[in-house]
Scaffold this active site. Structure first.
Site, PDB file in Angstrom:
ATOM      1  N   GLY A  19      -2.287  14.051  24.322  1.00 20.96           N
ATOM      2  CA  GLY A  19      -3.471  14.905  24.207  1.00 20.96           C
ATOM      3  C   GLY A  19      -3.642  15.796  25.416  1.00 20.96           C
ATOM      4  O   GLY A  19      -3.064  15.529  26.480  1.00 20.96           O
ATOM      5  N   GLY A  62      -9.639  12.184  27.653  1.00 20.03           N
ATOM      6  CA  GLY A  62     -10.086  10.792  27.739  1.00 20.03           C
ATOM      7  C   GLY A  62      -8.962   9.772  27.601  1.00 20.03           C
ATOM      8  O   GLY A  62      -9.226   8.603  27.296  1.00 20.03           O
ATOM      9  N   LYS A  63      -7.716  10.192  27.873  1.00 22.30           N
ATOM     10  CA  LYS A  63      -6.587   9.256  27.710  1.00 22.30           C
ATOM     11  C   LYS A  63      -6.688   8.095  28.707  1.00 22.30           C
ATOM     12  O   LYS A  63      -6.507   6.937  28.341  1.00 22.30           O
ATOM     13  CB  LYS A  63      -5.252  10.001  27.884  1.00 22.30           C
ATOM     14  CG  LYS A  63      -5.055  11.097  26.849  1.00 22.30           C
ATOM     15  CD  LYS A  63      -3.742  11.801  27.010  1.00 22.30           C
ATOM     16  CE  LYS A  63      -3.642  12.648  28.250  1.00 22.30           C
ATOM     17  NZ  LYS A  63      -4.569  13.812  28.274  1.00 22.30           N
ATOM     18  N   THR A  64      -6.993   8.445  29.963  1.00 21.28           N
ATOM     19  CA  THR A  64      -7.086   7.398  30.978  1.00 21.28           C
ATOM     20  C   THR A  64      -8.224   6.435  30.640  1.00 21.28           C
ATOM     21  O   THR A  64      -8.076   5.213  30.731  1.00 21.28           O
ATOM     22  CB  THR A  64      -7.350   8.031  32.360  1.00 21.28           C
ATOM     23  OG1 THR A  64      -6.399   9.064  32.550  1.00 21.28           O
ATOM     24  CG2 THR A  64      -7.247   7.018  33.469  1.00 21.28           C
ATOM     25  N   HIS A 105     -14.809  49.677  29.538  1.00 21.48           N
ATOM     26  CA  HIS A 105     -13.775  48.730  29.106  1.00 21.48           C
ATOM     27  C   HIS A 105     -14.399  47.565  28.311  1.00 21.48           C
ATOM     28  O   HIS A 105     -13.991  47.290  27.178  1.00 21.48           O
ATOM     29  CB  HIS A 105     -13.025  48.194  30.339  1.00 21.48           C
ATOM     30  CG  HIS A 105     -11.900  47.278  30.012  1.00 21.48           C
ATOM     31  ND1 HIS A 105     -10.580  47.663  30.054  1.00 21.48           N
ATOM     32  CD2 HIS A 105     -11.879  45.979  29.617  1.00 21.48           C
ATOM     33  CE1 HIS A 105      -9.816  46.650  29.698  1.00 21.48           C
ATOM     34  NE2 HIS A 105     -10.574  45.608  29.438  1.00 21.48           N
ATOM     35  N   GLU A 106     -15.391  46.934  28.899  1.00 18.31           N
ATOM     36  CA  GLU A 106     -16.027  45.803  28.214  1.00 18.31           C
ATOM     37  C   GLU A 106     -16.759  46.284  26.954  1.00 18.31           C
ATOM     38  O   GLU A 106     -16.747  45.607  25.922  1.00 18.31           O
ATOM     39  CB  GLU A 106     -16.999  45.060  29.146  1.00 18.31           C
ATOM     40  CG  GLU A 106     -16.350  44.467  30.397  1.00 18.31           C
ATOM     41  CD  GLU A 106     -15.165  43.571  30.098  1.00 18.31           C
ATOM     42  OE1 GLU A 106     -15.161  42.897  29.054  1.00 18.31           O
ATOM     43  OE2 GLU A 106     -14.209  43.561  30.914  1.00 18.31           O
ATOM     44  N   ASP A 117      -5.500  41.467  29.333  1.00 18.48           N
ATOM     45  CA  ASP A 117      -5.656  41.693  27.889  1.00 18.48           C
ATOM     46  C   ASP A 117      -4.286  41.886  27.254  1.00 18.48           C
ATOM     47  O   ASP A 117      -3.999  41.354  26.179  1.00 18.48           O
ATOM     48  CB  ASP A 117      -6.446  42.990  27.615  1.00 18.48           C
ATOM     49  CG  ASP A 117      -7.892  42.891  28.074  1.00 18.48           C
ATOM     50  OD1 ASP A 117      -8.365  41.769  28.243  1.00 18.48           O
ATOM     51  OD2 ASP A 117      -8.532  43.957  28.248  1.00 18.48           O
TER      52      ASP A 117
HETATM   53  P1  ADP Z   1      -7.234  12.393  30.620  1.00 19.70           P
HETATM   54  O1  ADP Z   1      -6.658  11.099  31.089  1.00 19.70           O
HETATM   55  O2  ADP Z   1      -7.000  12.632  29.156  1.00 19.70           O
HETATM   56  O3  ADP Z   1      -6.858  13.593  31.433  1.00 19.70           O
HETATM   57  P2  ADP Z   1      -9.681  11.194  31.452  1.00 19.70           P
HETATM   58  O4  ADP Z   1      -9.689   9.931  30.693  1.00 19.70           O
HETATM   59  O5  ADP Z   1      -9.272  11.121  32.875  1.00 19.70           O
HETATM   60  O6  ADP Z   1      -8.814  12.289  30.713  1.00 19.70           O
HETATM   61  O7  ADP Z   1     -11.123  11.846  31.325  1.00 19.70           O
HETATM   62  C1  ADP Z   1     -11.729  12.546  32.390  1.00 19.70           C
HETATM   63  C2  ADP Z   1     -13.235  12.395  32.326  1.00 19.70           C
HETATM   64  O8  ADP Z   1     -13.742  13.079  31.188  1.00 19.70           O
HETATM   65  C3  ADP Z   1     -13.686  10.978  32.154  1.00 19.70           C
HETATM   66  O9  ADP Z   1     -13.825  10.338  33.387  1.00 19.70           O
HETATM   67  C4  ADP Z   1     -15.016  11.133  31.449  1.00 19.70           C
HETATM   68  O10 ADP Z   1     -16.039  11.406  32.390  1.00 19.70           O
HETATM   69  C5  ADP Z   1     -14.832  12.385  30.639  1.00 19.70           C
HETATM   70  N1  ADP Z   1     -14.536  12.106  29.220  1.00 19.70           N
HETATM   71  C6  ADP Z   1     -13.418  12.491  28.552  1.00 19.70           C
HETATM   72  N2  ADP Z   1     -13.477  12.113  27.261  1.00 19.70           N
HETATM   73  C7  ADP Z   1     -14.641  11.455  27.123  1.00 19.70           C
HETATM   74  C8  ADP Z   1     -15.283  10.807  26.019  1.00 19.70           C
HETATM   75  N3  ADP Z   1     -14.720  10.785  24.811  1.00 19.70           N
HETATM   76  N4  ADP Z   1     -16.479  10.234  26.226  1.00 19.70           N
HETATM   77  C9  ADP Z   1     -17.064  10.260  27.438  1.00 19.70           C
HETATM   78  N5  ADP Z   1     -16.520  10.860  28.505  1.00 19.70           N
HETATM   79  C10 ADP Z   1     -15.316  11.455  28.370  1.00 19.70           C
END
Ligand code: ADP
Length: 622
Positions: free
Chosen positions: A208, A213-215, A430-431, A508
């Site tokens: 992703g 939110g992978k971590t 431009h804008e 652009d």
């Molecule tokens: P990734 O590992 O995908 O780069 P992280 O898990 O480190 O992302 O997410 C970074 C921060 O974003 C988290 O510490 C949290 O604060 C926020 N976050 C991301 N996804 C969510 C979610 N689904 N719900 C709540 N907070 C989220």
């Protein structure tokens, strides 16, 4: 404030002195070792010549120094020549008449000097070597701010002291949570699966965009299963010396096995897991060794260990196929950017505990934030609070949230950038051009805001926002988007003439070229190459994914047709933008005047100015 030396600085001075001392002592000893007898290569004579010289009484003393015979000639007081003993046998056995000279054999030499020689020749160099490596290791430890020896993994252990992350802490991401709840079951009740002969998976790839939110999900798996969580980033494996990565992997897996059941989380696995053989040089060798070690360790799990490796990446396409084979990372969980309801849920989580004024509408904000990741939304909530605090307000107002949203989406306003009146006028035209074309073409997204205040890296911004999350784009949508993106450059051309166009449009144009190319090679939407999609593989030495010159699947002739089709598409879009601007010249002038006066116009103001603007019939698409 004027101050003394900071601790950091005095550390640096100490480091510098230590390094200098080590180098000086090393050089002195090594140098002394080479020139200890003061003889050079040219001073060597053949052993047979020495035998002759001795027989002819030209030599007074000979001293053995290993295989070397140091020769002092008659009328001299120190050795000026040397010879090398041809074999390991003694000098006498090799025909040298030592009775004719004062001969010092190796074992007759003074025992103190042997000990000193030993120290100088062996012990000191070893000590210096060990000292040097100890020093580097300490440096590495300081950098990582944790005890890191070379081969020790820098994996961090979470969960023991901190509050455990649970699935409920993560808003949305329901599919991913469901997929991963299976992993939690494996960790909690391995027997249940083994009894039925099911093999427990060893590796799960979380795929992703950054910040989705992978971590957090990986931590939540550990939290739910109540097991330790070791985390390391792919880039930490390969940051230092050759061979370190592989031993870090060994160490990490050994630690994990000791703490099983547990989770290993490897963030940015693509840093080590890129396809092998795609480059040369030390860096790549190091990466490959590390990758091989990961594969070896994963294959080494018998399944009994109950260690599950979760790895995160946003580039699953560049991973080495060996990593994805059965028994390794054979499961994939996709973590997409959040949809609108999930964005609202994430905003709710991150605005919790922050006092919101009743004028803040999080539902409306969730609508505006299509394309933002969870991390962006968390950042938005935090920025809103910071902006409100800077205003010394007790609550967060809608204006704070809007300002934070724009900051997160395009970067902060640069209010103090000096702009000449001419610059302002060019930017306003431009804008205004982008906004006018976008407003009248039916397949463009509504204009949200226009500003001629520099923001992020841009001189001005016209901002369209989709009505809602869009999953598909039609050929018409893309054509109108191209015309809108070209509207700025075309407005300048119409107002100032072809030779007076400006450099400001380059962003652009890059966007236009990239979209038009995708239209032709990816989506198969052009007439001449209809329904064909060409995969363009990255350059073999490319680690950034940005290098040109990669492998293509088409002939040179097709490449020419692609270029022609891309140019044709862009020419058509330019022409449509020109027709819109020429037909609505007076509205463009009003937009320019209002922009110069107010600098920023919101959606309602733009709609009011452009309410009677219309696209000429010939530019409308069927
Ligand atoms: P990734 O590992 O995908 O780069 P992280 O898990 O480190 O992302 O997410 C970074 C921060 O974003 C988290 O510490 C949290 O604060 C926020 N976050 C991301 N996804 C969510 C979610 N689904 N719900 C709540 N907070 C989220």
């Amino acid at each position: 404030m004027r101050g003394g030396k900071s601790p950091k600085r005095s550390n640096r001075i100490r480091t510098f002195l230590t390094v200098t001392l080590v180098i000086l002592v090393g050089l002195a000893l090594v140098g002394g070792n080479i020139n200890k007898d003061g003889l050079k290569k040219e001073d060597e004579i053949p052993f047979s010549t020495l035998v002759d010289d001795v027989n002819n009484n030209r030599v007074s003393k000979i001293k053995e120094d290993g295989q070397k015979l140091l020769i002092t000639q008659k009328n001299e007081d120190k050795p000026s020549k040397f010879a090398i003993l041809p074999t390991g046998a003694s000098a006498k056995e090799q025909g040298l008449d030592i009775s004719k000279v004062e001969y010092t054999a190796k074992n007759q030499s003074n025992s103190n000097s042997t000990a000193i020689d030993l120290i100088i020749n062996i012990a000191l160099p070893v000590l210096i070597f060990v000292g040097f490596f100890y020093f580097i290791a300490r440096q590495a430890g300081n950098q990582g701010n944790q005890a890191a020896m070379f081969g020790k993994s820098k994996a961090k252990l979470y969960g023991a002291d901190k509050k455990k992350v649970k699935f409920d802490d993560i808003a949305g991401n329901d599919n991913a949570k469901q997929d991963l709840s299976e992993v939690v079951e494996f960790l909690k009740f391995p027997k249940r699966f083994k009894q039925l002969g099911a093999k427990i998976p060893k590796g799960v790839l979380l795929v992703g965009d950054p910040g989705t939110g992978k971590t957090m999900l990986a931590k939540a798996v550990a939290g739910e299963a109540d097991v330790p969580f070791f985390s390391i980033s792919g880039s930490e494996f390969v940051e230092m010396f050759v061979g370190v990565g592989a031993s870090r992997v060994r160490d990490l897996f050994a630690k994990a096995k000791k703490n099983a059941p547990c989770i290993i989380f490897i963030d940015e696995i693509d840093a080590v897991g890129r396809r092998r053989g795609s480059g040369t040089g030390g860096g790549h060798d190091e990466r490959e060794q590390t990758l091989n070690q990961i594969l070896v360790e994963m294959d080494g799990f018998e399944g009994g260990e109950n260690v599950i490796v979760l790895a995160a990446t946003n580039r699953a396409d560049v991973l080495d196929p060996a990593l994805l084979r059965p028994g390794r990372f054979d499961r994939r969980v996709h973590i997409p950017l959040p949809e609108r309801p999930d964005r609202q849920a994430i905003l709710n989580v991150h605005f919790e505990g922050k006092p919101l004024d009743s004028n803040v509408d999080l539902a409306a904000l969730s609508k505006k934030t299509a394309g933002m990741s969870g991390a962006d939304l968390a950042n938005l909530a935090n920025e809103s609070a910071i902006i409100a605090a800077r205003r010394k307000s007790k609550t967060i107002q809608n204006n704070d949230v809007t300002e934070a949203f724009e900051r997160v989406a395009i970067g902060p306003e640069r209010k103090n950038s000096p702009m000449t009146d001419k610059d302002k006028e060019i930017t306003a035209y431009h804008e205004g051009g982008h906004a006018l074309v976008g407003h009248v073409l039916p397949n463009s997204d509504p204009i949200h805001k226009i500003t001629i205040l520099p923001r992020g890296g841009a001189a001005g911004i016209t901002w369209s926002l989709p009505q809602d999350d869009k999953h598909h784009q039609s050929a018409k949508d893309i054509k109108d988007l191209l015309a809108q993106a070209l509207g700025g450059r075309v407005a300048e051309e119409v107002i100032y003439g072809e030779s007076n166009i400006n450099t400001g449009a380059s962003n652009d144009l890059m966007k236009v070229t990239s979209i038009a190319r995708s239209y032709v090679v990816e989506y198969g939407m052009s007439k001449k190459l209809k329904n064909l999609a060409f995969k363009e593989e990255a350059h073999p030495y490319d680690t950034s994914g940005m290098m040109a010159g990669g492998h293509t699947q088409y002939s040179g002739k097709t490449a020419e047709i692609i270029d022609e089709e891309v140019q044709k598409l862009v020419d058509e879009a330019t022409e449509r933008a020109r027709k819109v601007i020429v037909a609505n010249h007076k509205y463009l002038d009003t937009l320019k005047d209002e922009l110069i006066k107010k600098e920023t116009l919101d959606e309602d103001e733009v709609n009011k100015i452009l309410q009677d603007a219309k696209a000429p019939k010939e530019v409308l698409l069927n």
